[in-house]
Design an enzyme around this catalytic site. Structure first.
Site, PDB file in Angstrom:
ATOM      1  NE  ARG A   1      -2.920   7.077  -5.673  1.00 21.72           N
ATOM      2  CZ  ARG A   1      -3.139   5.912  -5.096  1.00 21.72           C
ATOM      3  NH1 ARG A   1      -2.663   4.814  -5.626  1.00 21.72           N
ATOM      4  NH2 ARG A   1      -3.817   5.819  -3.964  1.00 21.72           N
TER       5      ARG A   1
ATOM      6  CE  LYS B   1      -5.630  -4.063  -3.247  1.00 19.38           C
ATOM      7  NZ  LYS B   1      -6.299  -3.553  -4.438  1.00 19.38           N
ATOM      8  CB  THR B   2      -1.392  -6.845  -3.426  1.00 24.22           C
ATOM      9  OG1 THR B   2      -2.057  -5.802  -4.148  1.00 24.22           O
ATOM     10  CG2 THR B   2      -1.200  -8.038  -4.341  1.00 24.22           C
TER      11      THR B   2
ATOM     12  CG  ASP C   1      -8.341  -6.653  -5.080  1.00 26.42           C
ATOM     13  OD1 ASP C   1      -8.410  -5.870  -4.104  1.00 26.42           O
ATOM     14  OD2 ASP C   1      -7.410  -6.628  -5.904  1.00 26.42           O
ATOM     15  CD  GLU C   2      -8.927  -2.164  -6.135  1.00 24.92           C
ATOM     16  OE1 GLU C   2      -9.586  -1.338  -5.479  1.00 24.92           O
ATOM     17  OE2 GLU C   2      -7.714  -2.030  -6.369  1.00 24.92           O
TER      18      GLU C   2
ATOM     19  CD  GLN D   1      -7.254   4.087  -2.604  1.00 26.72           C
ATOM     20  OE1 GLN D   1      -6.618   4.219  -3.645  1.00 26.72           O
ATOM     21  NE2 GLN D   1      -6.883   3.239  -1.657  1.00 26.72           N
TER      22      GLN D   1
END
Length: 748
Positions: free
Chosen positions: A610, A42-43, A232-233, A263
């Site tokens: 994770r 994503k980043t 973002d997010e 998420q």
């Protein structure tokens, strides 16, 4: 002979992107939603898209508004974009957090809401003091209705962009004697009178300014200024953040939101997953790009996580996949109790050490803070270095230190430091001047402060409320000391915390962290059972604190909650406590029903993803919770794990797929120490299901989600989960129970 012009060179910063990432980076015009699954880069997509906007000449940096949730993320984004553009600094763009960007705007337009540009942003402590002043002036009992509780309600209103005049009196209820709306209004007036605002005001004031028809020209200026907006997010935005973005994006409509509906785990602090779920409805022409190729985890880990999250109905749907190896299956281990669970996990970690696995790549992720104690004890005992993230270590927490101070004074009345810590905790009206007088008397006469207090009481040197409070406290200490040899130390510890009022202080506190503090205090008492006496326990704690030196270097196990782990990744992840009531949290389900259950399931998905190489899920047949032993049921999320991706491990028959069960006469699922699997809830496929990404195992008797039902004992309720013949039903009294479908009838 004419030659055609050469095709423009493919920008180097786009090299290496997979097809979905490239599509997202090049989708510059119009509304775009990038559904970025865990570990899908994503980043990289965000920073490449920003670089492409600038390098392609679509926009100058000053024409881009880029919003993040943390200052760290904003700094990282700036550095990575600069690197993509050859190291040239990127200046002049609007990059930062929601609050930072809104504050920058508000300083330019403060006069439109009765402030001037030099306004102060108050910190939470100042806000609480102001609320307390207002409440006391209105003769509200701040012990019954603590300022934290009132402030939390005001914060929730601001998160929803509600000003005092927008509040429905019924919504405020009878809190603070029914005066909450008036308190909110006075609070806002007082803030303006001192040229100040709190963090919630930064967005609230800007929304009010931009929505005011008198400021249409101002809004048009912002529309001209920001040609492109990126967020973002997005799944973590609240209502106020959503409204602010919508207002600014109305001009160009070039809004790109990046997030993952699977998420969204912060509903308890105002995040609204519906913001991302309704993106296509808000922007009918929106382009949806799914990032599904995972670069973090093995195939079995992704399959297990996908199997769990597929049971959620509130999701847009995607399936993570990897072109790497399937790796180890996710291990599911049943154990006898919490102590056995901690022993198993730490022995596993020791085994990893022997295999030269770095401890920096190992994490233990718990659902509730109180679970950490047993793991910390075992880690210390085995000499395994660790760090707790998101909060202090168990014995360093405020409520634990306070409780230990009470116990220390009972065992050793000469412990002046412990006495000073708790003499006015909870508040008894004993001021600093009184404590100073006791301290000076003790030093002058060479006696402990407890003896000094007794002497001064006998000489009538205290007056009023302080004297009465100290007299009662010293009487309590004398009684507790007399019980040391005759009362079980765990019972005595509970009695001390109860009779002192300390436990009640946290039970009545309405702050978000109060419930966790209560759970930690009960876990503290539960942990005393293995010691012979209260003095022996205190000696153990002292030794533990002595050995808990600060960890240096990178070689340590990470211990944190599932909420704190979002955004992190480790080679090996341990996920303990997967039992119904603990995970999913019974409190979350009772308060929020199906919505709460689905957020808990998203938390399970976050936990599993994770892990890069190895994930281990554990549950206990018996667990000490909130001071009581319970026969725990494996979490429903365990049942949702697809069999193709898990390895079931047994301890004394605790995990035996397919073992039969017996149900009592009410139809309630029994307490059990084994686990029965049903038909897999999910089968991994190379592509997402296009029309219905959720899955529910059909009810044998034809019950469906949302059906109203009646039970002979528990009354009327609504079905919130279906698993074959088992129904999870939320009843009118707020309770949630798992029952056989043959014991309820459907209400038409």
């Amino acid at each position: 002979m004419m030659t055609s012009p050469a095709a423009p060179a493919f920008p180097p910063y786009l090299d290496g992107l997979n097809p979905a990432q490239l599509e997202a980076a090049q989708a510059l015009d119009g509304p775009v939603l990038v559904l970025a699954g865990a570990g899908t880069g994503k980043t990289r997509v965000l920073t490449t898209r920003l670089a492409h906007l600038i390098q392609s000449g679509r926009a100058f940096p000053s024409q881009i508004l880029a919003v993040t949730f943390t200052n760290k993320a904003a700094l990282e984004m700036k550095e990575r974009v600069s690197k993509l553009l050859g190291g040239a600094p990127v200046e002049g763009w609007a990059l930062g957090t929601f609050h930072a960007l809104a504050a920058r705007q508000l300083r330019r337009h403060a006069d439109l809401v009765g402030l001037n540009s030099s306004f102060t942003i108050l910190d939470p402590d100042d806000c609480l003091r102001l609320i307390k002043q207002i409440a006391e002036a209105r003769q509200i009992d701040v012990k019954k209705t603590p300022p934290k509780m009132m402030m939390a309600m005001i914060d929730r209103w601001k998160d929803r962009a509600l000003s005092p005049e927008d509040i429905n009196p019924k919504e405020a209820g009878d809190i603070a004697n029914g005066q909450m709306q008036a308190i909110y209004a006075e609070y806002q007036t007082r803030l303006r009178s001192v040229n100040a605002c709190d963090f919630g005001d930064l967005l609230l004031h800007m929304i009010r300014i931009l929505r005011n028809p008198a400021n249409d020209q101002l809004l048009a200026d912002y529309h001209r200024r920001y040609k492109y907006i990126m967020v973002d997010e997005y799944q973590d935005t609240n209502v106020a953040q959503y409204m602010w973005l919508r207002l600014l994006a109305q001009g160009s409509n070039n809004l790109c939101c990046v997030g993952d509906d699977d998420q969204s785990i912060y509903g308890w602090r105002g995040a609204e997953v519906g913001n991302i779920l309704r993106f296509e409805k808000d922007f009918p022409s929106a382009k949806i790009v799914r990032l599904e190729q995972n670069y973090r985890s093995t195939g079995h880990i992704l399959g297990a996580a996908g199997g769990v999250i597929a049971n959620n109905t509130g999701r847009l749907g995607k399936t993570l996949w990897s072109d790497g190896e399937d790796g180890q299956k996710v291990r599911v281990q049943g154990l006898w109790d919490g102590e056995a669970e901690a022993r198993f996990v730490i022995e596993e970690i020791e085994s990893l050490q022997h295999k030269r696995v770095s401890l920096s790549q190992v994490a233990i992720l718990v659902r509730a803070g109180f679970q950490m104690r047993e793991f910390e004890e075992r880690l210390i005992q085995m000499g395994v270095p660790y760090r707790v993230f998101g909060g202090p270590r168990f014995y360093e927490r405020q409520e634990i230190r306070d409780a230990l101070a009470y116990f220390r004074v009972v065992v050793q009345p000469a412990d002046d430091l412990a006495f000073e810590r708790i003499v006015n905790l909870p508040k008894r009206g004993i001021g600093d001047a009184t404590i100073k007088n006791i301290r000076e008397y003790a030093r002058t006469n060479g006696v402990p402060m407890t003896v000094a207090t007794g002497d001064m009481i006998a000489k009538n040197q205290f007056k009023g409320k302080a004297g009465n409070a100290l007299s009662l406290l010293m009487t309590d200490f004398a009684r507790w000391q007399s019980l040391i040899s005759t009362t079980a130390h765990g019972d005595l510890a509970g009695q001390i915390l109860d009779e002192s009022g300390y436990l009640t202080m946290w039970q009545t506190d309405k702050s978000p962290e109060a419930q966790g503090r209560v759970e930690n205090l009960k876990e503290l008492i539960a942990g005393m059972e293995e010691f012979d006496s209260l003095p022996a326990f205190l000696e153990h704690v002292a030794l533990v604190m002595e050995t808990q030196n600060a960890v240096t270097g990178d070689e340590y196990v990470s211990l944190m909650t599932l909420h704190g782990a979002k955004g992190l990744e480790f080679d090996c992840v341990y996920l303990p406590g997967w039992e119904d009531g603990l995970f999913p949290s019974q409190k979350s389900m009772d308060e929020n029903g199906l919505k709460g259950l689905e957020e808990e399931r998203r938390l399970a998905y976050v936990g599993i993803t994770r892990a890069r190489k190895q994930a281990t899920i554990t549950f206990a047949a018996n667990r000490r919770m909130y001071g009581n032993w319970v026969n725990a049921l494996p979490s429903r999320f365990v049942e949702e794990l697809p069999e193709d991706h898990i390895e079931a491990v047994s301890e004394s028959g605790l995990y035996r797929p397919g073992r039969s069960q017996h149900w009592d006469s009410s139809g309630l699922e029994p307490e059990r120490t084994s686990y029965q699997r049903s038909t897999p809830a999910y089968q991994a496929t190379p592509q997402h299901a296009p029309q219905n990404p959720s899955y529910t195992k059909p009810s044998v008797a034809g019950f469906q989600l949302g059906d109203r039902v009646r039970h002979a004992t528990f009354g009327e309720g609504r079905v919130i989960h279906v698993a074959g013949a088992k129904l999870d039903i939320r009843f009118k009294d707020g309770s949630t129970k798992r029952l056989m479908d043959s014991f309820v009838e459907k209400i038409s």
